[in-house]
Design a protein around this motif. Structure first.
Motif, mmCIF file in Angstrom:
data_model
loop_
_atom_site.group_PDB
_atom_site.id
_atom_site.type_symbol
_atom_site.label_atom_id
_atom_site.label_comp_id
_atom_site.label_asym_id
_atom_site.label_seq_id
_atom_site.Cartn_x
_atom_site.Cartn_y
_atom_site.Cartn_z
ATOM 1 N N GLU A 22 0.807 -1.225 0.000
ATOM 2 C CA GLU A 22 0.000 0.000 0.000
ATOM 3 C C GLU A 22 0.838 1.273 0.000
ATOM 4 N N ASP A 23 2.150 1.146 0.124
ATOM 5 C CA ASP A 23 3.025 2.306 -0.009
ATOM 6 C C ASP A 23 3.331 2.617 -1.474
ATOM 7 N N THR A 24 2.886 1.761 -2.370
ATOM 8 C CA THR A 24 3.116 1.980 -3.794
ATOM 9 C C THR A 24 2.454 3.266 -4.251
ATOM 10 N N ALA A 25 3.251 4.148 -4.847
ATOM 11 C CA ALA A 25 2.754 5.456 -5.279
ATOM 12 C C ALA A 25 3.890 6.208 -5.961
ATOM 13 N N VAL A 26 3.534 7.324 -6.568
ATOM 14 C CA VAL A 26 4.539 8.294 -6.984
ATOM 15 C C VAL A 26 4.756 9.241 -5.806
ATOM 16 N N TYR A 27 6.006 9.406 -5.427
ATOM 17 C CA TYR A 27 6.355 10.238 -4.281
ATOM 18 C C TYR A 27 6.880 11.583 -4.777
ATOM 19 N N TYR A 28 6.317 12.649 -4.214
ATOM 20 C CA TYR A 28 6.669 14.007 -4.609
ATOM 21 C C TYR A 28 7.252 14.774 -3.422
ATOM 22 N N CYS A 29 8.203 15.600 -3.737
ATOM 23 C CA CYS A 29 8.784 16.506 -2.759
ATOM 24 C C CYS A 29 8.170 17.884 -2.959
ATOM 25 N N ARG A 30 7.861 18.563 -1.871
ATOM 26 C CA ARG A 30 7.311 19.906 -1.946
ATOM 27 C C ARG A 30 8.095 20.836 -1.019
ATOM 28 N N ALA A 31 8.366 22.022 -1.497
ATOM 29 C CA ALA A 31 8.977 23.074 -0.683
ATOM 30 C C ALA A 31 7.964 24.193 -0.531
ATOM 31 N N ARG A 32 7.742 24.626 0.669
ATOM 32 C CA ARG A 32 6.764 25.696 0.932
ATOM 33 C C ARG A 32 7.419 26.794 1.751
ATOM 34 N N THR A 33 7.140 28.040 1.329
ATOM 35 C CA THR A 33 7.564 29.182 2.114
ATOM 36 C C THR A 33 6.477 30.235 2.083
ATOM 37 N N VAL A 34 6.442 31.053 3.104
ATOM 38 C CA VAL A 34 5.463 32.124 3.209
ATOM 39 C C VAL A 34 6.210 33.444 3.269
ATOM 40 N N VAL A 35 5.829 34.347 2.380
ATOM 41 C CA VAL A 35 6.424 35.682 2.361
ATOM 42 C C VAL A 35 5.287 36.670 2.534
ATOM 43 N N GLY A 36 5.228 37.267 3.707
ATOM 44 C CA GLY A 36 4.113 38.155 4.004
ATOM 45 C C GLY A 36 2.810 37.381 3.986
#
Length: 121
Positions: free
Chosen positions: A90-104
């Protein structure tokens, strides 16, 4: 422009381990970023797997992977890792990395292209 490149996916048997990498580039500094791994299985919505605050190293996990997966970062290499142990089909998947930042008042999200993880039973 932040660029994320994932690697490390593959085909493994249940119970095996894999380590995914997410190499980040293009930002002046990533200290203000929160990095996360998501995954998307066929026919399902993308779901959160694990996250890490770049500056403090504090982590968060989904219940489905807690105790099996570990997220970490290497500041010198601008790279985030996802160590995946005791893999299940059930871990089978496409794995994506995300970077998040908040500016104001603005939130910026950057995504990688994804890496396929397939776990056979």
């Amino acid at each position: 422009q932040v660029r994320l490149v994932e690697s490390g996916g593959g085909l493994v048997q249940a119970g095996a381990s894999l380590r995914l990498s997410c190499a980040a580039s293009g930002g002046r500094t990533f200290n203000s970023y929160v990095m996360a791994w998501f995954r998307q299985a066929p026919g399902k919505e993308r779901e959160f797997v694990a996250g890490i605050t770049w500056s403090s190293g504090s982590t968060d996990y989904s219940d489905s992977v807690k105790g099996r997966f570990t997220i970490s970062r290497d500041n010198a290499k601008n790279t985030v890792y996802l160590q995946m142990n005791s893999l299940k089909p059930e871990d089978t998947a496409v794995y994506y990395c995300r970077a998040r930042t908040v500016v104001g008042a603005l939130r910026y999200d950057y995504w990688g292209q994804g890496t396929q993880v397939t776990v056979s039973s």
